[in-house]
Design an enzyme around this catalytic site. Structure first.
Site, short mmCIF file in Angstrom:
data_model
loop_
_atom_site.label_atom_id
_atom_site.label_comp_id
_atom_site.label_asym_id
_atom_site.label_seq_id
_atom_site.Cartn_x
_atom_site.Cartn_y
_atom_site.Cartn_z
N HIS A 1 26.72 35.37 24.05
CA HIS A 1 26.48 33.96 24.75
C HIS A 1 25.34 33.91 25.70
CE1 HIS A 1 30.05 32.62 22.44
NE2 HIS A 1 29.91 31.32 23.05
N ARG B 1 38.28 37.87 30.47
CA ARG B 1 37.83 36.80 29.87
C ARG B 1 36.38 36.62 29.55
NH1 ARG B 1 40.61 30.60 30.19
NH2 ARG B 1 38.93 29.61 28.53
N LYS C 1 39.87 25.60 29.70
CA LYS C 1 38.54 25.43 30.53
C LYS C 1 38.04 23.85 30.09
CE LYS C 1 36.07 29.61 30.80
NZ LYS C 1 34.78 30.38 30.23
N ARG D 1 44.26 13.09 40.38
CA ARG D 1 44.33 14.26 40.74
C ARG D 1 45.10 15.19 39.67
NH1 ARG D 1 45.43 11.99 45.84
NH2 ARG D 1 43.56 12.36 47.31
N HIS E 1 23.00 31.32 24.71
CA HIS E 1 22.70 30.34 25.70
C HIS E 1 21.17 30.11 26.11
CE1 HIS E 1 27.00 29.80 27.31
NE2 HIS E 1 26.89 28.98 26.32
N GLU F 1 39.08 33.76 34.25
CA GLU F 1 37.92 34.43 34.17
C GLU F 1 37.57 35.19 35.61
OE1 GLU F 1 34.84 32.62 31.71
OE2 GLU F 1 33.36 33.93 32.30
N ASN G 1 32.45 36.07 26.07
CA ASN G 1 30.84 35.75 26.39
C ASN G 1 29.98 36.67 25.46
OD1 ASN G 1 31.69 33.50 28.26
ND2 ASN G 1 31.54 34.92 29.92
N GLU H 1 31.95 31.82 16.08
CA GLU H 1 32.81 32.26 17.00
C GLU H 1 34.04 32.89 16.46
OE1 GLU H 1 32.80 31.39 20.27
OE2 GLU H 1 30.96 30.06 20.55
N HIS I 1 24.49 25.51 19.05
CA HIS I 1 25.35 26.50 19.61
C HIS I 1 25.69 27.81 18.75
CE1 HIS I 1 28.02 28.39 22.66
NE2 HIS I 1 28.68 28.32 21.91
N1 GLY Z 1 34.58 29.94 25.50
C1 GLY Z 1 34.89 31.04 26.23
C2 GLY Z 1 36.06 30.89 27.22
O1 GLY Z 1 36.70 30.01 26.77
O2 GLY Z 1 36.38 31.61 28.15
#
Ligand code: GLY
Length: 358
Positions: A242, A235, A143, A121, A246, A231, A239, A185, A258
């Site tokens: 993206h 945040r 993330k 957990r 994507h 997000e 993107n 990036e 990518h």
């Molecule tokens: N890679 C985009 C973010 O971390 O929100």
């Protein structure tokens, strides 16, 4: 030793980000004496390069060190790999008071972070980011996740690391192409929030970027995630490039890497931004020029219909409109009132796509 950056988090103390510090110095600085067990997770390539020295350093800090590795590559960022790592930890008797030390690029950091997020957990983890993409993006912001056949990063969790090392000393060992993808990036971060970073990228030599470029780029990410960890709104600006990027990846069966897909996704989305928010032509031209200068070549032609098929299948597409986070000019993002994302009609996307790929 003072960290280069600190990332505030909603629960607990901010976590430090060190840049370019030797691993042997970083680990004793950030190690918590309560972590009696260390679990190193890296991919086959980084483990071969760094595994032994990381294990030696951790051997001086923890009672036991377990080293795990998985086959390198995005295709292995899966639930199956996660399960194998977790089973190895369970069989070795790893307990809750451990710390997972993730070593590698974005794949290793996302995967090991997700293992840490759910093992018993949730246990502590540290990131040692060795690729440029990992340093300016995946290492920061909590993330974590894995891919599934239905798409990338669809299963995951937010789980902040306790400390991050941007191991810029590793960049000189990376293939040039990897650096280019990472620079895409950095360009994104420059457009999203740092005109001086774009100036620096425009004048940097085409070799590994300086620590200053890595840090300026990481600083943009920190500034964003500090204000919107989960997000909920801001945040989403990360993107930029993206939505189209994507779709290029998916429509080409992930044959376009990518970084290259995001670079060309930024160009299409900046073209949309010119139409929708009056982004100056000179800004669009700068983005085009810097992508060319970084050698982020135009991907092989792909019909727009393949992209639109991908979007139409996506549950996020509503009434034939997709959402893009667009700049109004370099350093300033648009549409705060809409939660920093703009609904865009397929027709408008097609026009921007054809403008870039004519
Ligand atoms: N890679 C985009 C973010 O971390 O929100």
């Amino acid at each position: 030793m003072k960290p280069s950056l600190e990332v505030p988090v909603s629960e607990g103390s901010p976590y430090p980000v060190y840049c370019g510090t030797a691993i042997e110095q970083f680990l004793p600085t950030v190690w918590d004496r309560d972590w009696r067990q260390a679990v190193i997770i890296g991919d086959s390539k980084t483990s071969a390069l760094l595994g032994a020295s990381v294990a030696r350093s951790l051997g001086r800090l923890a009672d036991s060190v377990l080293t795990l590795s998985f086959s390198a590559g995005e295709q292995n960022k899966t639930r199956q790999t996660k399960e194998a790592l977790e089973d190895a930890m369970l069989q070795a008797g790893v307990e809750r008071g451990c710390c997972v030390v993730a070593v590698g690029g974005g794949v290793a950091l996302d995967l090991a972070g997700f293992v840490a997020a759910t093992y018993l957990r949730g246990v502590a983890h540290i990131h040692i980011a060795t690729s440029l993409l990992g340093q300016v993006d995946a290492a920061i912001g909590g993330k974590t996740g894995v891919n599934t056949p239905c798409g990338k990063n669809l299963i995951g969790a937010f789980h902040n690391p306790r400390a991050v090392l941007l191991a810029t000393q590793c960049l000189s060992t990376l293939p040039e192409v990897e650096l280019r993808y990472g620079m895409a990036e950095c360009v994104k971060h420059a457009v999203v929030g740092s005109p001086p970073l774009l100036d620096a990228i425009e004048s940097c030599p085409p070799d590994p970027p300086s620590d200053s470029i890595v840090l300026q780029s990481a600083r943009v990410k920190v500034a964003v995630v500090a204000r919107d960890e989960r997000e909920q709104g801001l945040r989403r600006v990360l993107n930029f490039g993206h939505t189209v990027g994507h779709a290029i990846e998916a429509a080409t069966g992930y044959l376009v890497p990518h970084g290259q897909a995001v670079a060309w996704g930024m160009l299409v989305e900046a073209t949309l931004a010119r139409e929708r928010f009056g982004m100056p032509e000179t800004d669009l031209e700068r983005i085009r020029a810097v992508i060319g200068r970084l050698g982020l070549r135009r991907p092989a032609p792909c019909p727009f219909d393949r992209l639109s098929d991908h979007w139409l299948k996506d549950k996020k597409t509503q009434q034939g409109q997709v959402h893009c986070s667009l700049p109004c000019r370099i350093g300033v993002m648009a549409d705060q009132a809409n939660g920093w994302r703009t609904p865009v009609r397929m027709q408008m996307l097609r026009r921007a796509w054809e403008d870039v790929f004519k």
